[in-house]
Design a protein around this motif. Structure first.
Motif, PDB file in Angstrom:
ATOM      1  N   PHE A  40       0.839  -1.209   0.000  1.00 20.71           N
ATOM      2  CA  PHE A  40       0.000   0.000   0.000  1.00 20.71           C
ATOM      3  C   PHE A  40       0.867   1.249   0.000  1.00 20.71           C
ATOM      4  N   ILE A  41       0.553   2.161  -0.907  1.00 29.67           N
ATOM      5  CA  ILE A  41       1.217   3.460  -0.923  1.00 29.67           C
ATOM      6  C   ILE A  41       0.124   4.514  -0.971  1.00 29.67           C
ATOM      7  N   ASP A  42       0.121   5.444  -0.010  1.00 32.17           N
ATOM      8  CA  ASP A  42      -0.875   6.512  -0.073  1.00 32.17           C
ATOM      9  C   ASP A  42      -0.256   7.759  -0.704  1.00 32.17           C
ATOM     10  N   SER A  43      -1.012   8.854  -0.682  1.00 26.70           N
ATOM     11  CA  SER A  43      -0.540  10.053  -1.385  1.00 26.70           C
ATOM     12  C   SER A  43       0.785  10.550  -0.811  1.00 26.70           C
ATOM     13  N   SER A  44       0.944  10.468   0.514  1.00 31.33           N
ATOM     14  CA  SER A  44       2.205  10.933   1.110  1.00 31.33           C
ATOM     15  C   SER A  44       3.360  10.036   0.673  1.00 31.33           C
TER      16      SER A  44
ATOM     17  N   LEU B  25       3.550   8.321  -2.133  1.00 32.12           N
ATOM     18  CA  LEU B  25       3.835   8.631  -3.535  1.00 32.12           C
ATOM     19  C   LEU B  25       4.699   9.890  -3.629  1.00 32.12           C
TER      20      LEU B  25
ATOM     21  N   MET C  52      -1.989  -3.434  -5.843  1.00 35.85           N
ATOM     22  CA  MET C  52      -2.541  -2.195  -5.293  1.00 35.85           C
ATOM     23  C   MET C  52      -1.646  -0.996  -5.644  1.00 35.85           C
TER      24      MET C  52
ATOM     25  N   ARG D  50      -1.983  -0.154  -9.260  1.00 38.64           N
ATOM     26  CA  ARG D  50      -3.223   0.574  -9.530  1.00 38.64           C
ATOM     27  C   ARG D  50      -3.018   2.083  -9.300  1.00 38.64           C
ATOM     28  N   VAL D  51      -2.412   2.412  -8.147  1.00 40.92           N
ATOM     29  CA  VAL D  51      -2.155   3.820  -7.827  1.00 40.92           C
ATOM     30  C   VAL D  51      -1.216   4.440  -8.863  1.00 40.92           C
TER      31      VAL D  51
ATOM     32  N   ARG E 286      -0.724   3.537 -11.967  1.00 45.53           N
ATOM     33  CA  ARG E 286      -1.353   3.735 -13.278  1.00 45.53           C
ATOM     34  C   ARG E 286      -2.287   4.938 -13.258  1.00 45.53           C
ATOM     35  N   LEU E 287      -3.033   5.059 -12.144  1.00 47.53           N
ATOM     36  CA  LEU E 287      -3.965   6.178 -11.996  1.00 47.53           C
ATOM     37  C   LEU E 287      -3.221   7.509 -12.042  1.00 47.53           C
ATOM     38  N   THR E 288      -2.033   7.532 -11.472  1.00 45.42           N
ATOM     39  CA  THR E 288      -1.274   8.777 -11.409  1.00 45.42           C
ATOM     40  C   THR E 288      -0.232   8.872 -12.531  1.00 45.42           C
ATOM     41  N   ARG E 289      -0.313   7.947 -13.471  1.00 38.68           N
ATOM     42  CA  ARG E 289       0.554   7.940 -14.665  1.00 38.68           C
ATOM     43  C   ARG E 289       2.037   8.038 -14.312  1.00 38.68           C
ATOM     44  N   MET E 290       2.422   7.330 -13.285  1.00 37.13           N
ATOM     45  CA  MET E 290       3.812   7.392 -12.844  1.00 37.13           C
ATOM     46  C   MET E 290       4.766   6.761 -13.854  1.00 37.13           C
TER      47      MET E 290
END
Lengths: 440, 112
Positions: free
Chosen positions: B53-57, B59, B83, B86-87, B89-93
């Motif tokens: 799990f990685i949250d916004s902080s 990232l 998971m 997913r984050v 891809r959503l944030t186009r990293m």
């Protein structure tokens, strides 16, 4: 810190041979001769001595003042030393009292009995002066440690009290901040005629980093925005307030998503361009470690066309009139992380009866008590169940279902959502302003 | 959280021994990355295969770790769990980082 050090610096244990501090000793013995002998030694060593000839009178003395130490004979007529010791322990005292019992013989079971009744140490009669002094010194160490401990406890308590009052003042400040933040969302619901917009915002603490809102651009266009600032504390909340200033107004001077067209009418700027500009603003003009995810939508009330750009915000959920659900989007870099970020636009075509849910990751990343995240699938299930529920009631029900999913615990992250429900544009809505039905 | 590092030639592999990079761990992660990537190995690969799990902080901290490396050194990512994937891809990293399927895949790339 310096204050605390100053308070404790004077507290150090006395080395064994250092002169003893002035302590009060109560000597209890029915033998006047024995008291006299003890008193002479004690006075020589600097103790303040009080005498009692029985357990009963010793108790009366203890009601008047607290001797630091007691030396009591065991065998006495009336209340004996053991009974007195027990009664002495039952007294309410500010500080610990050190109790030495005098016995004629030190048999093991006698010693055990004495210890059970609260005695700290023993002296066998006849009392040897060197041994007496050594026992007193040992008692003194205990009392000194007790005093240090009491002092430290007092310090901890006063520090805790101080922290509590600080916490209380921060807490009441945050309650005010929460009211202010909630006021950033002036309306929870608006009827735009052909579409209804409902908003929900639930911060995990008093204040949070989520923000949702809408603005009217023209008769047929509205804008929607959902923001999630990284973190969810006070500084995140301040950042949402700042961002609200860029997006919530309906005049171009105060809204970076609106421009004035050549005909003098207001029109939306392409969402992707707006987000790129915000990215520039955050990186160049705001000194902050925070960044945010954003979904910006330009809604055409006439055609049901929704043009969006997504900056790290979850894919919006499109629920058709027949109940089918899609969650798609191109994704996008969050705002304020990477210089020169560019964004892709995507579109949703809403037909009458369709609706679009824009939400923060606090929903899909909400964990169950077992730690399983809700994810897109879970949200889909909830929205399917809520198909018949509309408007703010649908959002309230969604948050209710989410808290059921989370179980006893609070949401770990802020939760926010926008629900856009499209009814379709009817001819009456095209009428000039003065001929319109009054509810619009 | 622990970071373990292994350097082979032009490449440094930093493995994150934690299941989460969240607000509680983000600052520590950033500081540890600064320390551990202090040498000038040109390619740093962050092995995220244990991170669930990685949250916004979190990232933000990974991006900050990339910026710390400066413009001449690269931070790649490897072994994204579902998971985290997913984050990202959503944030186009993937437009910011080169993402390898696994550390082995990254090694194959930098072996030449």
């Amino acid at each position: 810190m310096s204050n605390a050090q100053a308070k404790t610096s004077g507290v150090s244990r006395n080395p064994v041979l250092a002169p003893l501090p002035t302590r009060s000793v109560l000597v209890v013995d029915d033998s006047r001769m024995q008291r006299k002998l003890l008193k002479a030694s004690l006075a020589r060593w600097g103790y303040e001595v009080t005498e009692a000839d029985s357990g009963q009178s010793a108790l009366e003395i203890c009601a008047e003042f607290e001797p630091d130490m007691v030396i009591s004979d065991w065998m006495m007529p009336g209340m004996d030393g053991l009974q007195f010791c027990k009664a002495f322990r039952a007294l309410e005292r500010e500080n610990y009292g050190y109790f030495i019992l005098l016995t004629s013989k030190s048999e093991k079971d006698e010693v055990a009995k004495g210890l059970d009744n609260g005695a700290d140490d023993f002296l066998t009669k006849p009392v040897n002066s060197a041994e007496l002094r050594a026992r007193l010194t040992a008692g003194d160490r205990i009392l000194e440690m007790q005093r240090e401990l009491t002092e430290k406890n007092r310090l901890i308590k006063s520090t805790l009290d101080e922290l509590q009052s600080l916490y209380d003042s921060i807490d009441s400040d945050l309650v005010e901040a929460k009211k202010l933040q909630q006021s950033l969302i002036r309306e929870r619901h608006r009827d735009f005629g052909s579409a209804q917009v409902s908003l929900a915002l639930h911060s995990s603490g008093h204040v949070g980093g989520d923000l949702v809102g809408f603005y009217r651009i023209s008769k047929t266009r509205i804008g929607l925005y959902a923001i999630d600032v990284s973190g969810h504390g006070i500084s995140s909340a301040l950042m949402t307030a700042r961002l609200a200033g860029y997006l919530s107004s309906t005049v171009p001077e105060h809204n970076v998503a609106i421009e004035e067209g050549p005909d003098g009418c207001l029109r939306p700027l392409p969402p992707a361009k707006v987000i790129s500009y915000l990215n520039y603003l955050v990186l160049e003009e705001m000194e902050t470690e925070h960044y945010f995810t954003l979904l910006l939508a330009d809604v055409d009330l006439e055609t049901g066309r929704v043009r969006m750009a997504q900056a790290g915000q979850p894919h919006p959920l499109l629920q058709r009139a027949d109940g089918t659900i899609q969650q798609e989007g191109p994704g996008g870099l969050p705002v304020g992380l990477i210089h020169g970020a560019e964004y892709e636009e995507f579109e949703a075509r809403l037909n009458p009866g369709d609706r679009l849910l824009i939400f923060s990751d606090g929903i899909v990343e909400c964990p169950s008590p077992e730690g399983r995240l809700l994810e897109e699938k879970g949200l889909e299930g909830m929205m399917r169940n809520l198909h018949e529920t509309t408007g703010t009631a649908a959002l309230e029900a969604l948050i209710w279902k989410l808290s059921e999913y989370a179980g006893e615990q609070d949401f770990p992250d802020d939760v926010s959502a926008i629900l856009l429900e499209y009814q379709g544009f009817s001819d009456t809505q095209n009428l000039p302003e003065h001929q319109k039905p009054s509810n619009i | 959280m622990e970071l373990t590092s292994e350097v082979s030639g032009e490449m440094q592999i930093v493995r994150v021994d934690a299941t989460r990079i969240d607000a509680a761990a983000a600052i520590r992660f950033k500081d540890m990355m600064r320390e551990i990537t202090g040498s000038d190995v040109p390619h740093v690969v962050l092995d995220l295969s244990k991170v669930e799990f990685i949250d916004s902080s979190g990232l933000g901290a990974i991006v900050a770790a990339m910026k710390q490396l400066g413009s001449t050194r690269r931070l790649d990512l490897a072994g994204l769990t579902p998971m985290v994937d997913r984050v990202f891809r959503l944030t186009r990293m993937e437009t910011v980082f080169t993402i390898h399927k696994s550390v082995e895949a990254a090694k194959a790339v930098y072996a030449d």
